[in-house]
Design a protein around this motif. Structure first.
Motif, PDB file in Angstrom:
ATOM      1  N   TRP A 173       0.814  -1.214   0.000  1.00  0.00           N
ATOM      2  CA  TRP A 173       0.000   0.000   0.000  1.00  0.00           C
ATOM      3  C   TRP A 173       0.855   1.276   0.000  1.00  0.00           C
ATOM      4  O   TRP A 173       0.726   2.116  -0.891  1.00  0.00           O
ATOM      5  CB  TRP A 173      -0.954  -0.023   1.203  1.00  0.00           C
ATOM      6  CG  TRP A 173      -1.900   1.124   1.244  1.00  0.00           C
ATOM      7  CD1 TRP A 173      -3.033   1.272   0.483  1.00  0.00           C
ATOM      8  CD2 TRP A 173      -1.809   2.288   2.071  1.00  0.00           C
ATOM      9  NE1 TRP A 173      -3.646   2.462   0.796  1.00  0.00           N
ATOM     10  CE2 TRP A 173      -2.916   3.103   1.763  1.00  0.00           C
ATOM     11  CE3 TRP A 173      -0.912   2.728   3.039  1.00  0.00           C
ATOM     12  CZ2 TRP A 173      -3.146   4.327   2.394  1.00  0.00           C
ATOM     13  CZ3 TRP A 173      -1.135   3.943   3.674  1.00  0.00           C
ATOM     14  CH2 TRP A 173      -2.248   4.727   3.345  1.00  0.00           C
ATOM     15  N   GLU A 204       1.133   4.060  -2.987  1.00  0.00           N
ATOM     16  CA  GLU A 204       0.631   5.432  -2.802  1.00  0.00           C
ATOM     17  C   GLU A 204       1.760   6.449  -3.027  1.00  0.00           C
ATOM     18  O   GLU A 204       1.557   7.493  -3.636  1.00  0.00           O
ATOM     19  CB  GLU A 204       0.020   5.624  -1.406  1.00  0.00           C
ATOM     20  CG  GLU A 204      -1.178   4.735  -1.058  1.00  0.00           C
ATOM     21  CD  GLU A 204      -2.417   4.985  -1.909  1.00  0.00           C
ATOM     22  OE1 GLU A 204      -2.338   5.624  -2.965  1.00  0.00           O
ATOM     23  OE2 GLU A 204      -3.486   4.492  -1.507  1.00  0.00           O
ATOM     24  N   GLU A 250     -10.621   4.967  -0.642  1.00  0.00           N
ATOM     25  CA  GLU A 250     -10.181   4.347  -1.900  1.00  0.00           C
ATOM     26  C   GLU A 250     -11.265   4.462  -2.979  1.00  0.00           C
ATOM     27  O   GLU A 250     -10.956   4.554  -4.160  1.00  0.00           O
ATOM     28  CB  GLU A 250      -9.768   2.888  -1.686  1.00  0.00           C
ATOM     29  CG  GLU A 250      -8.624   2.681  -0.683  1.00  0.00           C
ATOM     30  CD  GLU A 250      -7.243   3.179  -1.155  1.00  0.00           C
ATOM     31  OE1 GLU A 250      -7.104   3.588  -2.328  1.00  0.00           O
ATOM     32  OE2 GLU A 250      -6.317   3.172  -0.332  1.00  0.00           O
ATOM     33  N   THR A 271     -10.632   7.950  -4.297  1.00  0.00           N
ATOM     34  CA  THR A 271      -9.450   8.112  -5.149  1.00  0.00           C
ATOM     35  C   THR A 271      -9.618   7.366  -6.473  1.00  0.00           C
ATOM     36  O   THR A 271      -9.331   7.923  -7.530  1.00  0.00           O
ATOM     37  CB  THR A 271      -8.163   7.652  -4.428  1.00  0.00           C
ATOM     38  OG1 THR A 271      -8.352   6.329  -3.943  1.00  0.00           O
ATOM     39  CG2 THR A 271      -7.814   8.565  -3.282  1.00  0.00           C
ATOM     40  N   GLU A 301      -5.919   1.901  -6.967  1.00  0.00           N
ATOM     41  CA  GLU A 301      -6.830   2.295  -5.885  1.00  0.00           C
ATOM     42  C   GLU A 301      -7.961   1.269  -5.731  1.00  0.00           C
ATOM     43  O   GLU A 301      -8.406   0.999  -4.614  1.00  0.00           O
ATOM     44  CB  GLU A 301      -7.420   3.694  -6.115  1.00  0.00           C
ATOM     45  CG  GLU A 301      -6.431   4.798  -6.488  1.00  0.00           C
ATOM     46  CD  GLU A 301      -5.445   5.194  -5.392  1.00  0.00           C
ATOM     47  OE1 GLU A 301      -5.220   4.412  -4.465  1.00  0.00           O
ATOM     48  OE2 GLU A 301      -4.883   6.304  -5.496  1.00  0.00           O
ATOM     49  N   HIS A 329      -6.521  -1.496  -3.791  1.00  0.00           N
ATOM     50  CA  HIS A 329      -6.444  -1.120  -2.373  1.00  0.00           C
ATOM     51  C   HIS A 329      -7.806  -1.291  -1.707  1.00  0.00           C
ATOM     52  O   HIS A 329      -7.919  -1.802  -0.610  1.00  0.00           O
ATOM     53  CB  HIS A 329      -5.997   0.349  -2.215  1.00  0.00           C
ATOM     54  CG  HIS A 329      -4.626   0.617  -2.746  1.00  0.00           C
ATOM     55  ND1 HIS A 329      -4.145   1.883  -2.949  1.00  0.00           N
ATOM     56  CD2 HIS A 329      -3.633  -0.238  -3.124  1.00  0.00           C
ATOM     57  CE1 HIS A 329      -2.901   1.794  -3.420  1.00  0.00           C
ATOM     58  NE2 HIS A 329      -2.582   0.531  -3.541  1.00  0.00           N
TER      59      HIS A 329
HETATM   60 FE   LIG Z   1      -5.016   3.912  -2.568  1.00  0.00          FE
END
Ligand SMILES: [Fe+2]
Ligand SMILES: [Fe+2]
Length: 260
Positions: free
Chosen positions: A63, A67, A122, A125, A155, A158
């Motif tokens: 992660w 990012e 998430e 995003t 994303e 995630h």
């Molecule tokens: Fe993310």
């Protein structure tokens, strides 16, 4: 990582075509600031999930690096198209005001709730980068289109990883559907909040924040993937596909009223 920055053909960007687009510039800078500050979140989340080795390992090894790569690749894009912009000192201003808001005490009270909050982030995003990719497509700027698509996909991954942990903790904590709705609603109201505002102020543009938000709303109307957003947003409720589709179409106008 599913992709690397050196796969992005920055040298092929047609700078002339987009350098005058201040809206795009502001959006990318804000996104780069928030992404690159994920190190702080990673530390807080790792502490919060201490003992859950799978989650902590994933946070630190997947992660956070992903990012950070989002932030760095956006920064490089900005510096390629707008070389006069002093990213570093602007980011310093952002960090100074933003860091005090990233305290571990400000996370949700329990792990299931925090995972839920992460899923909402998430969702925000992944859909935002999807919108950016559509915007870049309209501008005929394939490098940004590709970059935004790659980030948007990350994303979504995630989101899925947080969802897996959420499902586990939800059972443990016996979180009811009505509690989930309450948390989702509270999180929804917080979208477009302080972090964006602080990032915007740090850029030092003349135009005020309200005017910028109006621009964002115009952009969202045209490019925001509302269906995708609503479907992801409702996933934690664990309802079946058919009901999900019906609710998604009823919720769509509500999302528009909220200005996202
Ligand atoms: Fe993310
Ligand atoms: Fe990201």
């Amino acid at each position: 990582m599913r992709w690397a920055m050196d796969q992005i053909p920055y040298e092929e960007i047609d700078r002339e075509r987009i350098a005058k687009d201040r809206f795009l510039f502001k959006n990318l800078v804000i996104a780069s600031f928030i992404e690159i500050t994920s190190d702080v979140y990673d530390r807080n989340l790792s502490e919060f999930f201490q003992g859950d080795d799978a989650v902590v390992e994933w946070l630190n090894n997947t992660w956070e690096p992903e990012e950070l790569q989002h932030g760095r690749s956006l920064r490089r894009y900005i510096e390629t198209v707008w070389p006069d912009f002093d990213w570093e000192s602007s980011y310093e201003r952002f960090r100074e005001r933003y860091l005090p808001l990233c305290k571990i005490e400000l996370l949700q009270e329990t792990r299931a709730r925090e995972m839920l909050a992460r899923m909402v982030v998430e969702t925000g995003t992944s859909t935002l980068y999807q919108a950016m990719s559509r915007y870049a497509h309209d501008l005929n700027e394939p490098v940004l289109e590709e970059l935004a698509t790659k980030i948007s996909r990350d994303e979504v991954y995630h989101f899925e990883a947080f969802e897996e942990a959420f499902v586990r903790y939800k059972k443990e904590e016996k979180l009811s559907r009505s509690e989930i709705v309450k948390i989702l609603y509270a999180r929804l109201k917080e979208i477009n909040n302080e972090d964006v505002n602080i990032a915007y102020e740090a850029i030092g543009e003349d135009e005020n924040y309200e005017a910028f938000i109006q621009e964002v709303q115009g952009f969202a109307k045209k490019y925001y993937p509302y269906k995708m957003a609503i479907k992801m947003f409702m996933r934690p409720l664990g309802i079946n596909q058919h009901a999900e589709n019906i609710i998604a179409s009823t919720l769509q106008p509500a999302f528009r009223i909220l200005g996202i």
